[in-house]
Design a protein around this motif. Sequence first.
Motif, mmCIF file in Angstrom:
data_model
loop_
_atom_site.group_PDB
_atom_site.id
_atom_site.type_symbol
_atom_site.label_atom_id
_atom_site.label_comp_id
_atom_site.label_asym_id
_atom_site.label_seq_id
_atom_site.Cartn_x
_atom_site.Cartn_y
_atom_site.Cartn_z
ATOM 1 N N THR A 156 -4.914 4.811 3.475
ATOM 2 C CA THR A 156 -4.076 3.611 3.486
ATOM 3 C C THR A 156 -3.753 3.048 2.394
ATOM 4 O OG1 THR A 156 -4.822 3.094 5.864
ATOM 5 C CG2 THR A 156 -3.754 1.429 4.583
ATOM 6 N N TRP A 157 -2.272 2.993 1.905
ATOM 7 C CA TRP A 157 -1.944 2.505 0.573
ATOM 8 C C TRP A 157 -1.779 0.876 0.765
ATOM 9 C CZ3 TRP A 157 -2.083 5.066 -3.667
ATOM 10 C CH2 TRP A 157 -1.972 6.335 -3.694
ATOM 11 N N ASP A 158 -2.574 0.068 0.167
ATOM 12 C CA ASP A 158 -2.445 -1.318 0.032
ATOM 13 C C ASP A 158 -2.770 -2.059 -1.387
ATOM 14 O OD1 ASP A 158 -2.378 -4.169 0.893
ATOM 15 O OD2 ASP A 158 -4.436 -3.792 1.733
ATOM 16 N N GLY A 197 -5.577 1.252 -2.547
ATOM 17 C CA GLY A 197 -5.819 1.468 -1.234
ATOM 18 C C GLY A 197 -7.007 2.088 -0.822
ATOM 19 N N GLY A 240 1.584 3.644 5.019
ATOM 20 C CA GLY A 240 2.263 3.325 3.722
ATOM 21 C C GLY A 240 2.637 4.179 2.561
ATOM 22 N N GLN A 273 -3.256 -4.167 -4.413
ATOM 23 C CA GLN A 273 -3.723 -5.387 -4.754
ATOM 24 C C GLN A 273 -4.399 -5.538 -5.938
ATOM 25 O OE1 GLN A 273 -6.484 -6.829 -1.572
ATOM 26 N NE2 GLN A 273 -5.333 -6.055 -0.004
#
Length: 361
Positions: free
Chosen positions: A354-356, A344, A189, A358
């Motif tokens: 890992t880019w995530d 992330g 990502g 939230q």
Amino acid sequence: MLAELFLDAARVCQDYSPLTHTLLVSAADDLVRGGVTAQVMAGAECDRKSTVPGLRFASALHRLVLEGRAPGLAKHYPTAGGQPHLHTLWDDALPVLREHTDDLRALVSSTVMQTNEPGRNAPLFGGLQTATHLAAGVVGRRTTFPVRLLEVGASGGLNLRPHRVAYRAGDEVFGDAGSPFALDTQWTGRPPVDLSHNLRLVRRAGCDLNPVDVSTEDGRLHLSSFVWADQTWRWERLRAALDLAQLDPVPVQQATGPEWLADQLARPERDVLTVVWHSVVWQYVSPADRAMGRAILADAAARAKPMAPLALLVFEPRRAHEDGGYEFQLLLKLWPSGISLRLGSGAGHGVPFTWDTQPWN
């Protein structure tokens, strides 16, 4: 019990560094039997787990190897051109321990665990890009804010040059394409912003209780000795980061985090995004200093203005699994907007990541 702390450290590196794992397991057994390791570690019997005496022991041996003082052991160390032979590693370590007992004891007793892993520049770069874009968007700026970067627990300051690194992400390169430090981000990502935008760092500063002067051979050896010797990719990454530091020196001040931060944040700076950053430092900070640091940051956050914003950007281990396991998360808070995001998670050394994005509550 000191031997148990050695085994704790051995378990941490079991899947990542067979050389260090084998060395520490053998040393723990030698400690139990009252062997030469007990003489090397004399005075460290009551060390706390957070001081990681096992890794300080491994670092002291690695330093002797790097200084050319342990040729019989160097044949196992890829950082010295060797190749590990785990079944004979301890047999070749024992003569070094016996010959250099006093020197090793002095190194262990005077050494503070410091990795200053430059791979953490990868999430920092993405986090800074995200922070500058979000802060600009809040006030409707057409261009992003320039950054004042403040690092607590900066060690040798190797992560105070995020704008001077070449970041490889797939087929693209972001940051400074001509940098001597090229970092493969190993991202899954991407941050949800334009990474081609040039970061503008107008001021940089860092503090540490035990700052490392990477302009000296002693400082470079100190940080190099903490790299697990069979992780050659980390070794090469550190070499490149040290080369960049020679071209772009940033002194690190000796000070406690709260004391230094209070001085740095005393006055908001207009038209500048002030970013407070730390990575894999929190577990080494005393509860009293943690509480004081939070209070100082909260006071500065209350004084932040839309055109003088403040950000907290941290990459730290957080309990994230039912079995009590941890993951390293990149977290961002912005004031006065109140934006709070978990960007992330990744490996403790910053790559892979890992880019995530939230909400972070």
